[in-house]
Design a protein around this motif. Structure first.
Motif, PDB file in Angstrom:
ATOM      1  N   GLY A  61       3.605  -0.208   5.698  1.00  0.00           N
ATOM      2  CA  GLY A  61       3.496  -1.662   5.829  1.00  0.00           C
ATOM      3  C   GLY A  61       2.867  -2.073   7.140  1.00  0.00           C
ATOM      4  N   PHE A  62       3.333  -1.504   8.241  1.00  0.00           N
ATOM      5  CA  PHE A  62       2.772  -1.856   9.546  1.00  0.00           C
ATOM      6  C   PHE A  62       1.290  -1.500   9.619  1.00  0.00           C
ATOM      7  N   ASP A  63       0.951  -0.341   9.077  1.00  0.00           N
ATOM      8  CA  ASP A  63      -0.441   0.109   9.124  1.00  0.00           C
ATOM      9  C   ASP A  63      -1.343  -0.797   8.293  1.00  0.00           C
ATOM     10  N   ALA A 155      12.799  -3.153   3.675  1.00  0.00           N
ATOM     11  CA  ALA A 155      11.504  -2.864   4.297  1.00  0.00           C
ATOM     12  C   ALA A 155      10.510  -3.969   3.965  1.00  0.00           C
ATOM     13  N   ARG A 156      10.506  -4.391   2.714  1.00  0.00           N
ATOM     14  CA  ARG A 156       9.613  -5.482   2.282  1.00  0.00           C
ATOM     15  C   ARG A 156       9.935  -6.781   3.011  1.00  0.00           C
ATOM     16  N   LYS A 157      11.227  -7.096   3.140  1.00  0.00           N
ATOM     17  CA  LYS A 157      11.619  -8.331   3.823  1.00  0.00           C
ATOM     18  C   LYS A 157      11.174  -8.327   5.280  1.00  0.00           C
ATOM     19  N   THR A 158      11.226  -7.164   5.902  1.00  0.00           N
ATOM     20  CA  THR A 158      10.747  -7.068   7.285  1.00  0.00           C
ATOM     21  C   THR A 158       9.279  -7.453   7.385  1.00  0.00           C
ATOM     22  N   MET A 159       8.475  -7.038   6.414  1.00  0.00           N
ATOM     23  CA  MET A 159       7.046  -7.357   6.444  1.00  0.00           C
ATOM     24  C   MET A 159       6.810  -8.858   6.270  1.00  0.00           C
TER      25      MET A 159
END
Length: 254
Positions: A61-63, A155-159
């Protein structure tokens, strides 16, 4: 069902991976296996391996998103079909956001999510979809230009929180309510920047706002000015103008 339809039906996203499945039903999701009490001793579901898989989701996600321009996330139901009033509202919103120099992020699914992605793509803007593995996999809609599919909701919510500078909630179900209240909680507690939040659809959201007023404010569970964390409107133009005004005010304070 013809051969082509049957062929397409078996295409499923399992996390970021596209696979063809048999007609055998999906046993459970990665989130469910992580959170359930009973142990799963298969090596690829053991907790140490899960840690690496979770890490990989954050890295992916970060990438994928680190060069994203200013973006607005649009939340909403997957169940509103093409041509419905809420679908058309989302499509107009996506277009107007792009015209105001924002990328558009959604959950990548059908319905209202698709409509906002579609409006953004039709306006030649950047249309982003952050999908999630579900028991009835919905995949990422065809109007997404940049898509990432996740196994784990957190993880999705963080994005969503990391790469969005505003949030617009169109009518939706449990998923939309979950996303709305998580954003409100994170802003209220100072965990994220006080970015603008908009509720679109006065008839839909007003009973909830009234309940917040009559119960949470009245009983001292939230402050009266917490209701100022969001704008309630039917107007796409007002929603976009509000987002731009808040961002301008934030720039002037820095």
């Amino acid at each position: 069902m013809n051969r082509k339809q049957n062929h397409e039906k078996k295409r499923l996203l399992r996390g970021p991976v596209l696979v063809r499945q048999s007609d055998k039903p999906v046993r459970s999701t990665y989130d469910q296996r992580l959170l359930e009490h009973e142990a799963d001793h298969d090596w690829n579901h053991a907790d140490p391996w899960r840690v690496l898989r979770i890490q990989s989701e954050f890295v992916t996600g970060f990438d994928a998103l680190h060069e994203l321009p200013p973006a607005v996330t649009v939340f909403g139901s997957a169940r509103h079909p093409v041509g419905s009033p809420y679908y058309e509202l989302g499509r107009t919103l996506g277009r107007k956001l792009v015209e105001s120099q924002y990328a558009v992020i959604t959950g990548g699914g059908p319905g209202v999510m698709e409509s906002a992605n579609r409006g953004a793509q039709e306006a030649d803007g950047l249309s982003v979809g952050l999908g999630i593995e579900l028991p009835k996999e919905q995949g990422i809609n065809e109007y997404v230009d940049l898509g990432v599919n996740f196994r784990y909701f957190f993880a999705r919510k963080t994005m969503f929180l990391k790469y969005s500078q505003a949030f617009v909630c169109l009518p939706g179900g449990f998923g939309t309510l979950d996303e709305l209240f998580e954003v409100l909680c994170m802003v209220q507690t100072g965990k994220v920047t006080n970015y603008p939040i908009v509720l679109m659809g006065v008839d839909f959201w007003q009973p909830l706002v009234q309940w917040l007023t009559d119960r949470l404010v009245a009983e001292g569970m939230i402050a009266a000015d917490d209701l100022e964390l969001f704008l309630l409107t039917d107007s796409v133009d007002e929603a976009v103008a509000h987002i731009m005004a808040v961002h301008q005010s934030m720039r002037e304070r820095t």
